[in-house]
Design a protein around this motif. Structure first.
Motif, PDB file in Angstrom:
ATOM      1  N   UNK B 188     -76.082  47.557  -3.676  1.00 60.16           N
ATOM      2  CA  UNK B 188     -76.395  48.783  -4.600  1.00 60.16           C
ATOM      3  C   UNK B 188     -75.537  49.945  -4.496  1.00 60.16           C
ATOM      4  N   UNK B 189     -74.738  49.990  -3.252  1.00 64.40           N
ATOM      5  CA  UNK B 189     -73.960  51.101  -2.874  1.00 64.40           C
ATOM      6  C   UNK B 189     -72.646  50.794  -3.988  1.00 64.40           C
ATOM      7  N   UNK B 190     -72.580  49.685  -4.574  1.00 65.03           N
ATOM      8  CA  UNK B 190     -71.436  49.606  -5.301  1.00 65.03           C
ATOM      9  C   UNK B 190     -71.423  50.207  -6.808  1.00 65.03           C
ATOM     10  N   UNK B 191     -72.675  50.462  -7.389  1.00 67.57           N
ATOM     11  CA  UNK B 191     -73.144  51.092  -8.324  1.00 67.57           C
ATOM     12  C   UNK B 191     -72.865  52.562  -8.360  1.00 67.57           C
ATOM     13  N   UNK B 192     -72.190  53.242  -9.516  1.00 61.28           N
ATOM     14  CA  UNK B 192     -72.148  54.701  -9.348  1.00 61.28           C
ATOM     15  C   UNK B 192     -73.574  55.382  -9.503  1.00 61.28           C
ATOM     16  N   UNK B 193     -73.998  56.361  -9.035  1.00 60.02           N
ATOM     17  CA  UNK B 193     -75.331  57.172  -8.905  1.00 60.02           C
ATOM     18  C   UNK B 193     -75.708  57.124 -10.524  1.00 60.02           C
ATOM     19  N   UNK B 271     -70.311  38.033  -6.366  1.00 62.01           N
ATOM     20  CA  UNK B 271     -70.604  39.384  -7.148  1.00 62.01           C
ATOM     21  C   UNK B 271     -71.589  40.159  -6.235  1.00 62.01           C
ATOM     22  N   UNK B 272     -71.186  41.409  -6.401  1.00 56.94           N
ATOM     23  CA  UNK B 272     -72.303  42.421  -5.911  1.00 56.94           C
ATOM     24  C   UNK B 272     -73.695  42.392  -6.402  1.00 56.94           C
ATOM     25  N   UNK B 273     -74.823  42.240  -5.654  1.00 57.28           N
ATOM     26  CA  UNK B 273     -76.080  42.095  -5.933  1.00 57.28           C
ATOM     27  C   UNK B 273     -76.634  43.575  -5.867  1.00 57.28           C
ATOM     28  N   UNK B 274     -77.321  43.842  -6.747  1.00 56.88           N
ATOM     29  CA  UNK B 274     -77.891  45.393  -6.537  1.00 56.88           C
ATOM     30  C   UNK B 274     -79.319  45.605  -6.441  1.00 56.88           C
ATOM     31  N   UNK B 275     -80.311  44.552  -6.827  1.00 49.48           N
ATOM     32  CA  UNK B 275     -81.543  44.904  -6.468  1.00 49.48           C
ATOM     33  C   UNK B 275     -82.275  43.239  -6.602  1.00 49.48           C
ATOM     34  N   UNK B 276     -83.542  43.370  -5.880  1.00 53.32           N
ATOM     35  CA  UNK B 276     -84.234  42.027  -6.052  1.00 53.32           C
ATOM     36  C   UNK B 276     -85.570  42.058  -6.665  1.00 53.32           C
ATOM     37  N   UNK B 277     -85.891  41.121  -7.537  1.00 53.65           N
ATOM     38  CA  UNK B 277     -87.309  41.220  -8.131  1.00 53.65           C
ATOM     39  C   UNK B 277     -87.989  40.936  -6.946  1.00 53.65           C
ATOM     40  N   UNK B 278     -89.261  41.710  -6.897  1.00 56.73           N
ATOM     41  CA  UNK B 278     -90.342  41.144  -5.915  1.00 56.73           C
ATOM     42  C   UNK B 278     -91.046  39.729  -5.986  1.00 56.73           C
TER      43      UNK B 278
END
Lengths: 300, 329
Positions: B188-193, B271-278
């Motif tokens: 997720x560090x790859x996404x802008x704030x 591809x950059x992964x940014x979050x994971x569904x629980x």
């Protein structure tokens, strides 16, 4: 073209069931060997609650049952293992060298890549022509020769069952680096040989894909029916740390191998070899030539 | 034996999944909505991980050649026996020659059809689940087709009483707007704030590209932090050096449309992964369909583990109800 990235390990949750650990943002042999050593050590511990241990290129991933092994507890175990790794460069790896016949510029990947020119960076060239140009090769033949000259180390298995991500054993200056398609293809033929980032792959089955397409492997790398001798123990052939030599073959040899596969007689040419990460990292090209001599029984 | 008279749109044999082969590049497959799947098995007296049929949107038409007990759970795709409607979430006795069919979907996306004894197909790498991409497991490695004959196994327990009624709280309701909980992280560090915030603010629309492999969402483009790409990653800002993808992870190729990877997904890529569904909300994903709206909600790891416990509590209540009714009857 590429930035030098500082190696700083990141521990991240992948939901409640996965812990993802990135050892390096860029692909390095060091990160790969380190990840391999850590995941091997973790496997030896036989810890309850671990479902999968997945070593990757410059990262790795562990799947747990979080009600048996809390991800935070796993992370502290992994940090301990990483801190204790003082001699991973000297640890012996028992590897398998494999001769992998590839028909470059084959009709099947050519047909596929022509269908998806609009998805590509350069619709007016083929994937090979484009890759040769951006990597400063004189011709596509020279690029094929480069792939043929130095073997590749399997750094990760995944995407789909059995797909080997492999990294060439040569200096970084000589390594091929190419972008993935701008928009992924919806079709890639079975056994297509492709290249993306710094990795060469073989697609085990037909499906979507974004890597540049150069050729087709003659022999299967996934055998769901497990009919071939090489697949008796597992339907997936390649493992991390295998060293693959992608050998450019003619259409005649390709057809001969296809016939052997259909008759159930095909076996990969393999040799065993033990080495340490240090042997590889010290001088990848010298190591590569040792691999070639061993694989083809050349005692020189 | 069960005779497949009509296969439905996409009906496959699924169980708890093929776990333990992720490092081979093998996704788990298995029932998408595990809650409905387990309850269906419990209602017919099966082991909770027995193989069932998972049908999507359009149910199959099945003829039974012997007496047995079945249960249908999951989305509201109303089942009928010999043309007579019957309720989901309860066991139903079927006689030799009875025909199970379905009306059009009212809510949700997938139904689970459990048969006493479970669907008996060969176990492949520890599971009966179908993984269609490679033709592994299930009935000949594929979705059901007209004329297929399915075998059933031996039930481990007697089925629940056909008089049983599960309480309202144990029967999920599926609308068209959903909240899906995720844990932020991975790359997720790859996404802008700003884009991270946007990811949670946007109400995403599920595109037609939504199946067992993954769901693609439409909304607004997101932006990645500019950088000189590291060696091995590839040139797009959404590219990273190829890495493992957790089940349920979300990636946004080129920042255009997020993709959530599900049961039959690829296990890794660039591809950059940014979050994971629980894990518990992956079950909910199985009942979401194209054009539904999804909002992602950020939760902590402890909240995700708590959600697992809550769901186990619900399953315990189902088991208790089954036990009480069978003793009482």
């Amino acid at each position: 073209m590429s930035a030098e990235t500082k190696t700083q390990t990141r521990y991240e949750y992948g939901g409640d069931e996965f812990v993802f650990v990135e050892l390096s943002e860029s692909m390095t042999l060091e990160a790969m060997f380190k990840g391999m050593a850590i995941t091997n050590k973790l496997a030896e511990q036989n810890r309850e609650g671990i479902i999968d241990i997945c070593p990757g290129n410059a990262s790795y991933m562990i799947r747990v049952d979080p009600e048996v092994l809390h991800p935070d507890e796993l992370i502290s175990v992994l940090k301990e293992i990483e801190a204790s790794l003082t001699d991973y460069e000297e640890t012996t790896i028992h590897s398998r060298l494999v001769d992998v016949p590839i028909l470059f510029e084959d009709p099947w990947t050519y047909e596929a890549l022509m269908k998806f020119r609009v998805n590509h960076q350069d619709p007016d060239s083929t994937d090979l022509e484009y890759s040769a140009r951006i990597n400063d090769f004189e011709s596509k033949e020279e690029l094929i020769q480069n792939i043929n000259d130095f073997p590749f180390l399997v750094s990760m298995v995944g995407f789909v069952p059995g797909l080997p991500f492999s990294f060439q054993l040569t200096s970084q200056e000589k390594q091929i680096e190419v972008p993935k398609y701008v928009r992924p293809r919806t079709f890639t033929p079975e056994r297509a040989f492709g290249f993306g980032g710094a990795f060469a792959v073989i697609y085990p089955v037909q499906g979507a894909g974004g890597y540049q397409l150069y050729g087709t492997a003659a022999a299967p790398i996934l055998d769901v029916e497990q009919k071939l001798e090489d697949f008796k123990e597992s339907m997936v052939y390649f493992r991390q740390s295998d060293i693959l030599r992608y050998r450019s073959i003619s259409m005649d040899e390709y057809e001969r191998i296809r016939k052997e596969v259909e008759e159930g007689a095909f076996r990969y040419r393999t040799r065993e070899m033990s080495f340490t990460p240090k042997d590889v990292m010290k001088n990848p090209e010298e190591f590569a030539s040792k691999v070639m001599r061993r694989l083809y029984d050349d005692q020189r | 034996m069960i005779n497949v008279k009509e296969p439905g749109l996409m009906t496959t044999v699924q169980d708890n999944g093929r776990n333990g082969y992720y490092s081979f590049g093998m996704p788990p497959s298995g029932a998408m909505d595990k809650y409905s799947f387990i309850v269906a098995n419990l209602l017919v007296g099966n082991d909770e991980n027995a193989a069932v049929l998972e049908a999507t949107y359009l149910g199959p038409t099945l003829e039974f050649d012997c007496e047995t007990t079945i249960a249908v759970t999951g989305g509201e795709i109303p089942p009928k026996l010999n043309g007579e409607p019957f309720g989901l979430w309860k066991p139903v006795h079927v006689e030799k020659g009875d025909v199970l069919s379905f009306n059009f979907v009212k809510s949700g996306t997938r139904v689970y059809i459990a048969v006493a004894g479970g669907i008996d197909v060969p176990i492949k790498m520890g599971s009966r689940s179908t993984y269609t991409l490679c033709g592994i497991g299930g009935f000949e490695g594929r979705a059901l087709q007209k004329g297929d004959l399915l075998k059933t196994g031996e039930a481990s327990n007697p089925p629940a009483s056909t008089e049983i009624t599960l309480s309202e709280e144990l029967i999920p309701k599926y609308g068209n707007r959903h909240e899906i909980r995720v844990i932020m992280g991975l790359c997720s560090y790859r996404l802008t704030e700003e884009s991270k915030k946007k990811f949670f603010d946007i109400e995403w629309t599920v595109t037609p590209d939504a199946n067992r492999v993954g769901y693609r969402f439409k909304g607004e483009p997101l932006e990645f932090v500019e950088r000189e790409q590291p060696f091995g990653a590839g040139s797009d800002p959404s590219n990273v050096t190829d890495l493992g993808y957790p089940i349920g992870s979300i990636q946004i190729p080129a920042g255009i449309e997020p993709i959530a990877l599900l049961n039959d997904a690829v296990t890794g890529g660039g591809y950059a992964t940014i979050a994971t569904i629980i894990s518990i909300d992956l079950f909910k994903m199985g009942q979401i369909k194209s054009n539904d709206k999804v909002k992602f909600i950020e939760v902590s790891l402890d909240e995700a583990i708590e959600a697992r416990k809550e769901l186990n509590g619900k399953l315990d209540k189902v088991k208790e109800t089954i036990k009480t009714v069978s003793i009482g009857g």
